[in-house]
Design a protein around this motif. Structure first.
Motif, PDB file in Angstrom:
ATOM      1  N   THR A  29       0.820  -1.207   0.000  1.00  0.00           N
ATOM      2  CA  THR A  29       0.000   0.000   0.000  1.00  0.00           C
ATOM      3  C   THR A  29       0.855   1.259   0.000  1.00  0.00           C
ATOM      4  OG1 THR A  29      -1.757  -1.153   1.188  1.00  0.00           O
ATOM      5  CG2 THR A  29      -1.792   1.256   1.278  1.00  0.00           C
ATOM      6  N   LEU A  30       1.951   1.224   0.758  1.00  0.00           N
ATOM      7  CA  LEU A  30       2.809   2.406   0.875  1.00  0.00           C
ATOM      8  C   LEU A  30       3.929   2.430  -0.160  1.00  0.00           C
ATOM      9  CD1 LEU A  30       3.048   2.633   4.761  1.00  0.00           C
ATOM     10  CD2 LEU A  30       1.578   3.949   3.216  1.00  0.00           C
ATOM     11  N   GLY A  31       4.000   1.411  -0.995  1.00  0.00           N
ATOM     12  CA  GLY A  31       5.034   1.381  -2.033  1.00  0.00           C
ATOM     13  C   GLY A  31       6.426   1.167  -1.463  1.00  0.00           C
ATOM     14  N   LEU A  32       6.518   0.360  -0.408  1.00  0.00           N
ATOM     15  CA  LEU A  32       7.797   0.099   0.248  1.00  0.00           C
ATOM     16  C   LEU A  32       8.225  -1.338   0.029  1.00  0.00           C
ATOM     17  CD1 LEU A  32       6.982   1.701   3.736  1.00  0.00           C
ATOM     18  CD2 LEU A  32       8.369   2.712   1.920  1.00  0.00           C
ATOM     19  N   SER A  33       9.519  -1.582   0.153  1.00  0.00           N
ATOM     20  CA  SER A  33       9.996  -2.960   0.183  1.00  0.00           C
ATOM     21  C   SER A  33       9.691  -3.502   1.579  1.00  0.00           C
ATOM     22  CB  SER A  33      11.505  -3.000  -0.074  1.00  0.00           C
ATOM     23  OG  SER A  33      12.195  -2.362   1.003  1.00  0.00           O
ATOM     24  N   MET A  34       9.675  -4.808   1.732  1.00  0.00           N
ATOM     25  CA  MET A  34       9.431  -5.399   3.053  1.00  0.00           C
ATOM     26  C   MET A  34      10.488  -4.956   4.067  1.00  0.00           C
ATOM     27  SD  MET A  34       6.627  -7.026   3.514  1.00  0.00           S
ATOM     28  CE  MET A  34       6.952  -8.085   4.917  1.00  0.00           C
ATOM     29  N   PRO A  35      11.782  -4.967   3.700  1.00  0.00           N
ATOM     30  CA  PRO A  35      12.778  -4.511   4.684  1.00  0.00           C
ATOM     31  C   PRO A  35      12.564  -3.041   5.103  1.00  0.00           C
ATOM     32  CG  PRO A  35      13.864  -5.759   2.948  1.00  0.00           C
ATOM     33  CD  PRO A  35      12.437  -5.553   2.518  1.00  0.00           C
ATOM     34  N   ALA A  36      12.188  -2.179   4.166  1.00  0.00           N
ATOM     35  CA  ALA A  36      11.948  -0.768   4.504  1.00  0.00           C
ATOM     36  C   ALA A  36      10.737  -0.642   5.429  1.00  0.00           C
ATOM     37  CB  ALA A  36      11.737   0.056   3.242  1.00  0.00           C
ATOM     38  N   MET A  37       9.686  -1.406   5.145  1.00  0.00           N
ATOM     39  CA  MET A  37       8.495  -1.366   5.993  1.00  0.00           C
ATOM     40  C   MET A  37       8.834  -1.853   7.395  1.00  0.00           C
ATOM     41  SD  MET A  37       5.831  -3.127   7.605  1.00  0.00           S
ATOM     42  CE  MET A  37       6.166  -4.779   7.041  1.00  0.00           C
ATOM     43  N   LYS A  38       9.574  -2.967   7.486  1.00  0.00           N
ATOM     44  CA  LYS A  38       9.946  -3.519   8.791  1.00  0.00           C
ATOM     45  C   LYS A  38      10.827  -2.548   9.576  1.00  0.00           C
ATOM     46  CE  LYS A  38       9.600  -8.413   7.640  1.00  0.00           C
ATOM     47  NZ  LYS A  38      10.364  -9.671   7.487  1.00  0.00           N
ATOM     48  N   SER A  39      11.720  -1.890   8.886  1.00  0.00           N
ATOM     49  CA  SER A  39      12.606  -0.928   9.539  1.00  0.00           C
ATOM     50  C   SER A  39      11.816   0.240  10.120  1.00  0.00           C
ATOM     51  CB  SER A  39      13.648  -0.415   8.529  1.00  0.00           C
ATOM     52  OG  SER A  39      14.430   0.594   9.100  1.00  0.00           O
ATOM     53  N   ARG A  40      10.894   0.781   9.331  1.00  0.00           N
ATOM     54  CA  ARG A  40      10.064   1.892   9.817  1.00  0.00           C
ATOM     55  C   ARG A  40       9.178   1.457  10.977  1.00  0.00           C
ATOM     56  NH1 ARG A  40       8.254   4.982   4.227  1.00  0.00           N
ATOM     57  NH2 ARG A  40      10.385   5.377   3.552  1.00  0.00           N
ATOM     58  N   LEU A  41       8.634   0.259  10.867  1.00  0.00           N
ATOM     59  CA  LEU A  41       7.781  -0.250  11.934  1.00  0.00           C
ATOM     60  C   LEU A  41       8.586  -0.448  13.219  1.00  0.00           C
ATOM     61  CD1 LEU A  41       5.018  -1.313  12.841  1.00  0.00           C
ATOM     62  CD2 LEU A  41       5.699  -3.568  11.960  1.00  0.00           C
ATOM     63  N   HIS A  42       9.778  -0.995  13.096  1.00  0.00           N
ATOM     64  CA  HIS A  42      10.628  -1.198  14.266  1.00  0.00           C
ATOM     65  C   HIS A  42      10.975   0.136  14.927  1.00  0.00           C
ATOM     66  CE1 HIS A  42      13.673  -2.852  16.893  1.00  0.00           C
ATOM     67  NE2 HIS A  42      14.500  -1.922  16.458  1.00  0.00           N
ATOM     68  N   ARG A  43      11.376   1.127  14.122  1.00  0.00           N
ATOM     69  CA  ARG A  43      11.708   2.450  14.680  1.00  0.00           C
ATOM     70  C   ARG A  43      10.494   3.078  15.345  1.00  0.00           C
ATOM     71  NH1 ARG A  43      14.720   3.227   9.692  1.00  0.00           N
ATOM     72  NH2 ARG A  43      12.951   4.431   8.953  1.00  0.00           N
ATOM     73  N   ALA A  44       9.337   2.987  14.700  1.00  0.00           N
ATOM     74  CA  ALA A  44       8.118   3.574  15.263  1.00  0.00           C
ATOM     75  C   ALA A  44       7.756   2.908  16.586  1.00  0.00           C
ATOM     76  CB  ALA A  44       6.963   3.444  14.270  1.00  0.00           C
ATOM     77  N   ARG A  45       7.801   1.587  16.626  1.00  0.00           N
ATOM     78  CA  ARG A  45       7.477   0.873  17.870  1.00  0.00           C
ATOM     79  C   ARG A  45       8.446   1.236  18.983  1.00  0.00           C
ATOM     80  NH1 ARG A  45       6.457  -5.155  15.323  1.00  0.00           N
ATOM     81  NH2 ARG A  45       4.238  -4.886  14.816  1.00  0.00           N
ATOM     82  N   ALA A  46       9.726   1.358  18.635  1.00  0.00           N
ATOM     83  CA  ALA A  46      10.732   1.689  19.642  1.00  0.00           C
ATOM     84  C   ALA A  46      10.484   3.088  20.218  1.00  0.00           C
ATOM     85  CB  ALA A  46      12.141   1.604  19.036  1.00  0.00           C
ATOM     86  N   VAL A  47      10.155   4.044  19.358  1.00  0.00           N
ATOM     87  CA  VAL A  47       9.896   5.412  19.827  1.00  0.00           C
ATOM     88  C   VAL A  47       8.646   5.452  20.697  1.00  0.00           C
ATOM     89  CG1 VAL A  47       9.242   7.740  19.080  1.00  0.00           C
ATOM     90  CG2 VAL A  47      11.111   6.548  17.934  1.00  0.00           C
ATOM     91  N   VAL A  48       7.583   4.791  20.251  1.00  0.00           N
ATOM     92  CA  VAL A  48       6.334   4.771  21.040  1.00  0.00           C
ATOM     93  C   VAL A  48       6.587   4.082  22.376  1.00  0.00           C
ATOM     94  CG1 VAL A  48       3.977   3.838  21.163  1.00  0.00           C
ATOM     95  CG2 VAL A  48       4.777   4.974  19.074  1.00  0.00           C
ATOM     96  N   HIS A  49       7.286   2.962  22.367  1.00  0.00           N
ATOM     97  CA  HIS A  49       7.590   2.245  23.607  1.00  0.00           C
ATOM     98  C   HIS A  49       8.394   3.132  24.564  1.00  0.00           C
ATOM     99  CE1 HIS A  49       8.416  -1.051  26.298  1.00  0.00           C
ATOM    100  NE2 HIS A  49       9.697  -0.735  26.254  1.00  0.00           N
ATOM    101  N   ARG A  50       9.395   3.814  24.027  1.00  0.00           N
ATOM    102  CA  ARG A  50      10.235   4.688  24.849  1.00  0.00           C
ATOM    103  C   ARG A  50       9.399   5.813  25.453  1.00  0.00           C
ATOM    104  NH1 ARG A  50      14.121   5.149  21.488  1.00  0.00           N
ATOM    105  NH2 ARG A  50      13.368   6.990  20.411  1.00  0.00           N
ATOM    106  N   ARG A  51       8.536   6.422  24.641  1.00  0.00           N
ATOM    107  CA  ARG A  51       7.695   7.519  25.154  1.00  0.00           C
ATOM    108  C   ARG A  51       6.717   7.028  26.215  1.00  0.00           C
ATOM    109  NH1 ARG A  51       7.166  10.284  19.519  1.00  0.00           N
ATOM    110  NH2 ARG A  51       8.899  11.728  19.681  1.00  0.00           N
ATOM    111  N   LEU A  52       6.163   5.848  26.020  1.00  0.00           N
ATOM    112  CA  LEU A  52       5.198   5.321  26.987  1.00  0.00           C
ATOM    113  C   LEU A  52       5.877   4.806  28.251  1.00  0.00           C
ATOM    114  CD1 LEU A  52       2.678   3.512  24.627  1.00  0.00           C
ATOM    115  CD2 LEU A  52       2.478   5.767  25.690  1.00  0.00           C
ATOM    116  N   SER A  53       7.182   4.523  28.158  1.00  0.00           N
ATOM    117  CA  SER A  53       7.927   4.067  29.333  1.00  0.00           C
ATOM    118  C   SER A  53       8.372   5.230  30.211  1.00  0.00           C
ATOM    119  CB  SER A  53       9.157   3.273  28.902  1.00  0.00           C
ATOM    120  OG  SER A  53       8.767   2.117  28.206  1.00  0.00           O
ATOM    121  N   GLU A  54       8.342   6.435  29.662  1.00  0.00           N
ATOM    122  CA  GLU A  54       8.729   7.609  30.439  1.00  0.00           C
ATOM    123  C   GLU A  54       7.691   7.842  31.534  1.00  0.00           C
ATOM    124  OE1 GLU A  54       8.834  10.706  27.524  1.00  0.00           O
ATOM    125  OE2 GLU A  54      10.711   9.975  26.639  1.00  0.00           O
TER     126      GLU A  54
END
Length: 185
Positions: A152-177
């Motif tokens: 849907t976003l016109g990404l390769s699987m590795p690019a999608m996984k990388s963005r998802l991993h970064r997004a989850r890490a940032v959200v997790h870090r913010r919610l852990s504060e």
């Protein structure tokens, strides 16, 4: 109509619309529509949410143009309305649906904590860069497959996984504060 086109929010047109001139208001809504849709598509998780958010923003423009304080602030006002609507829609998508026939009424305290936590999650997601936010919402909120999100976003699987991993890490870090000073004494 070009994004950099300053005529869509021409101050004279805005001023006339604020004063109640129906033709100016109609022209303003018509001129704003492509810009509003484009901005909504960058913020909302799905094309449907983007269309709904854009429509809501145009309705707000139509109904509340008279409350706009500065004619030069129209674009930022509209984009704030769109952003808020996209966040509201993301929050709705995160809300759990009770099982059929079950109507649990939470205590006022439980409801307050649920709302605070939901607001924290929505704020953490809304603060993500647009490319990461779209991937996270599509994958984790809407439950789309990784392949569907990438396609849907016109990404390769590795690019999608990388963005998802970064997004989850940032959200997790913010919610852990820590939320703040919760000590009463």
């Amino acid at each position: 109509m070009d994004v950099a086109d300053p005529t869509w929010s021409d101050e004279r047109l805005v001023a006339a619309a604020r004063e109640g001139d129906a033709e100016s208001l109609a022209a303003l809504v018509t001129n704003a529509h492509p810009h509003v849709r484009r901005f909504a598509r960058t913020l909302c998780a799905t094309p449907e949410d983007a269309e709904d958010a854009a429509q809501e923003a145009l309705i707000v423009l139509y109904r509340k143009i008279g409350t706009l304080r500065a004619t030069g602030a129209l674009a930022s006002w509209m984009f704030r309305v769109i952003r808020n609507e996209c966040v509201r829609r993301a929050r709705l998508a995160l809300r759990p649906v009770p099982p059929a026939g079950e109507s649990l009424v939470p205590s006022a305290e439980d409801e307050m904590f649920r709302r605070l936590e939901g607001a924290r999650v929505a704020a953490a997601i809304a603060a993500l860069p647009a490319d990461q936010r779209r991937v996270l919402v599509m994958r984790d909120v809407q439950g789309l497959s990784g392949r569907m999100v990438a396609s849907t976003l016109g990404l390769s699987m590795p690019a999608m996984k990388s963005r998802l991993h970064r997004a989850r890490a940032v959200v997790h870090r913010r919610l852990s504060e820590p939320v703040g000073d919760g000590d009463d004494g």
